[in-house]
Structures are given as C-alpha cells and as structure tokens.
Design an enzyme around this catalytic site. Structure first.
Site, mmCIF file in Angstrom:
data_model
loop_
_atom_site.group_PDB
_atom_site.id
_atom_site.type_symbol
_atom_site.label_atom_id
_atom_site.label_comp_id
_atom_site.label_asym_id
_atom_site.label_seq_id
_atom_site.Cartn_x
_atom_site.Cartn_y
_atom_site.Cartn_z
ATOM 1 N N ARG A 1 42.734 -2.241 30.340
ATOM 2 C CA ARG A 1 43.988 -2.942 30.032
ATOM 3 C C ARG A 1 44.434 -2.639 28.579
ATOM 4 O O ARG A 1 43.654 -2.731 27.644
ATOM 5 C CB ARG A 1 43.792 -4.451 30.208
ATOM 6 C CG ARG A 1 45.032 -5.305 29.912
ATOM 7 C CD ARG A 1 44.937 -5.962 28.569
ATOM 8 N NE ARG A 1 46.025 -6.912 28.315
ATOM 9 C CZ ARG A 1 46.333 -7.373 27.112
ATOM 10 N NH1 ARG A 1 45.637 -6.991 26.071
ATOM 11 N NH2 ARG A 1 47.312 -8.220 26.951
ATOM 12 N N VAL A 2 45.696 -2.282 28.421
ATOM 13 C CA VAL A 2 46.268 -2.085 27.088
ATOM 14 C C VAL A 2 47.377 -3.114 26.904
ATOM 15 O O VAL A 2 48.204 -3.300 27.799
ATOM 16 C CB VAL A 2 46.845 -0.658 26.927
ATOM 17 C CG1 VAL A 2 47.491 -0.489 25.552
ATOM 18 C CG2 VAL A 2 45.756 0.396 27.114
ATOM 19 N N GLY A 3 47.385 -3.785 25.749
ATOM 20 C CA GLY A 3 48.401 -4.807 25.493
ATOM 21 C C GLY A 3 49.562 -4.261 24.672
ATOM 22 O O GLY A 3 49.732 -3.047 24.525
ATOM 23 N N THR B 1 46.127 -10.693 17.369
ATOM 24 C CA THR B 1 46.344 -9.407 16.716
ATOM 25 C C THR B 1 46.594 -9.574 15.226
ATOM 26 O O THR B 1 47.372 -10.440 14.825
ATOM 27 C CB THR B 1 47.583 -8.726 17.337
ATOM 28 O OG1 THR B 1 47.393 -8.686 18.743
ATOM 29 C CG2 THR B 1 47.772 -7.331 16.790
HETATM 30 N N1 GLY Z 1 48.715 -9.169 21.667
HETATM 31 C C1 GLY Z 1 47.503 -8.536 21.956
HETATM 32 C C2 GLY Z 1 47.250 -8.350 23.365
HETATM 33 O O1 GLY Z 1 47.847 -8.995 24.222
HETATM 34 O O2 GLY Z 1 46.425 -7.536 23.679
#
Ligand code: GLY
Length: 305
Positions: free
Chosen positions: A177-179, A149
């Site tokens: 999927r959302v992080g 990121t």
């Molecule tokens: N840190 C970004 C993700 O896990 O999507």
C-alpha cells in the site's frame, strides 16, 4: 527576501530547528527540508516515520517519502521502501532525473542499494511490540493516533522553495500500500513562484481531494496561504461527509513565497514554524466554526507528537 520553514506535528520541532540553522546561514530550502525530514526519520521516538516506524500487516516497516523542488517542479518519490536509513534522501536523489522519478518496493530498494544509500533495519523492538499487540485484532486501519507524516515546506533567502515528506504510512497497512505522502499533488506540492502545501492524515481521503495541489491552486488564484489551507481542508471534509458519510483525519500546511503560512485541519493538529522574524515554536491548531484556530502549544493540549 526572508526565509521560513513549517513542519507537521510536534515531532517536526528538531527538524525545524535544523532547517532554521541551514536557512539562517544561507543554505537552500531543498537542503533545509531534506535535513529536517532526515532528523525525524532517524529518531526512534516517533513511530510513524523512518526508524522504529509502525509495520504493515506482514510486520515490515515500508516507508514512503516525497521531495519537490519549487524552482524546477522536479520531484522524486519512493513508496514501500524497506531496509534503508533515509527514504527522503533517496526520494530527493530521484528528483534529478528526467524519467523514473517515483520508484516503489523492490525497484526502489534496488535503486537505493545501487546508489549506495545507507541501509538500516527500521523494525525495532518497539515497532514489533506494537505490531504483535495489534496482530490478530480485527480493528479498522487508522493512522497512528491521527499523527503520521512529517512534512516540511521551506523558502530560503534566495526565494527558492522546497517540500519534503516522509512516513511509515498507516499502521497495519496492506503489503504494497502506498499513501498520499509519496504522491506529488497529494502529500506535497510546491512552486517557488507561488508557494506550496503538504498534507498529513488518512492518505486515501487526502488523495480523493488531491489536497496539496488544491491548496496550491487556490494560492495561485490569489487566496492567502491561511485561507487556502483552511478552506481546502474544510471543503474536502464536507465533500467526503456528503459522499461517503465519513472523513478520515486530515491536516495540511501551506507556505507562500512571502513566508506567510496557513494550516487547515479537521482534527486536533500540531505544527512547528520558524522564520527570520519568528523563533522556532510549536503551535496547536483545531477546526472551529469553519475556520482554523491556532495557539502556541501548551502542555495542557493533546500530546500530538
Ligand atoms: N498520510 C500518510 C498515509 O496515509 O500513508
């Protein structure tokens, strides 16, 4: 008052330089962070953010981004946004609203189209080559070689602070999927009266420690940005090891209202920093005996884009 900006990974350097230009000429922290993240989103050389990002398991580049204004605590975020040029600009525009600040998938795309955000196919030959190579392998999910990121935190000449984060998330992630990057308190948190923090690394593990908010709370209780970031990452790492016997790669940056920064990491990490006192520079950080060791990035250090 002075200004400062900090960004994650080597890929943030051009963004930090842009933020520096904006802040030096009296621009806002919000504009500095947004423009900085947007430059990285446009650069096809960085395969974990925006254009040419790494696809999910279905071969789609689904992007997450979050923005926060440290004065109002307003935030905007998008998850799994497909087909637009700048997720961070879409996220920032959502921060102006009282409700509906975090949109995902089709709803986020509908909003972006209705508000005339520029469209773009973010899947490139490079990203699809990477996808086709990985497809069919039964390898465990990982962030893109540990660096994923792009995050920016800034304070401007008037003491306003902001945070902006953007990512394509885990390579081969599940559809939908959302992080952590889209989630306030996890991927980012900033309060102009104290400071802020942003995180990068394995989102699922970052979320288990609400990492950015945890760092912020330590700063609020009087801990320096330096110690708050280093100690919070160490504590989360230790907690994860104790409870699940593994810990993903995790790194965090912090910036306080006086422009002092901190970094915490459990893996080799690179970041960039600039202020009215210090020219833009890339640094290398690594965990060593319970603290974070930092030096100016050298060619002999791991690439860590
Ligand atoms: N840190 C970004 C993700 O896990 O999507």
């Amino acid at each position: 008052m002075s200004w400062a900006v900090i960004g994650t990974w080597r890929m943030s350097l051009k963004g930090t330089e842009k933020a520096m230009e904006i802040l030096r000429s009296g621009g806002s922290a919000a504009d500095a962070c947004t423009e900085a993240a947007s430059i990285v989103e446009d650069d096809p050389h960085f395969h974990s953010v925006g254009y040419s990002g790494l696809p999910n398991e279905d071969g789609h580049v689904q992007l997450d981004a979050g923005f926060m204004d440290g004065d109002t605590l307003h935030f905007g975020a998008v998850g799994c946004l497909e087909g637009f040029r700048s997720p961070i600009r879409v996220a920032r525009s959502l921060a102006d609203r009282k409700y509906n600040n975090f949109l995902v998938g089709q709803g986020a795309a509908q909003y972006a189209a209705a508000n005339a955000f520029e469209k773009r196919i973010n899947e490139t030959e490079d990203s699809m080559n990477a996808y086709n190579k990985e497809k069919g392998k039964n390898s465990p999910l990982s962030s893109y070689d540990g660096h994923d990121t792009v995050c920016f935190l800034a304070i401007d000449n008037d003491g306003h602070m902001a945070a902006a984060v953007s990512t394509s998330g885990l390579f081969m992630k599940a559809n939908g999927r959302v992080g952590d990057s889209a989630l306030i308190g996890n991927g980012y948190y900033v309060d102009s009266s104290i400071g802020g923090a942003c995180a990068t690394g394995l989102g699922e593990d970052i979320m288990k420690g609400s990492l950015s908010h945890t760092i912020y709370m330590k700063m609020k209780d009087g801990t320096s940005a330096k110690d708050a970031a280093a100690v919070s990452v160490q504590q989360l790492h230790a907690e994860l090891m104790k409870r699940q016997n593994y810990a993903g790669g995790i790194a965090a940056i912090a910036l306080d209202r006086s422009g002092s920064y901190g970094v915490g990491t459990n893996e080799p990490f690179a970041f960039t920093f600039a202020s009215d006192q210090t020219p833009a520079c890339t640094y290398f950080a690594d965990a060593e005996n319970g603290s974070t060791k930092i030096h100016v990035y050298q060619d002999t250090d791991p690439a860590l884009d």
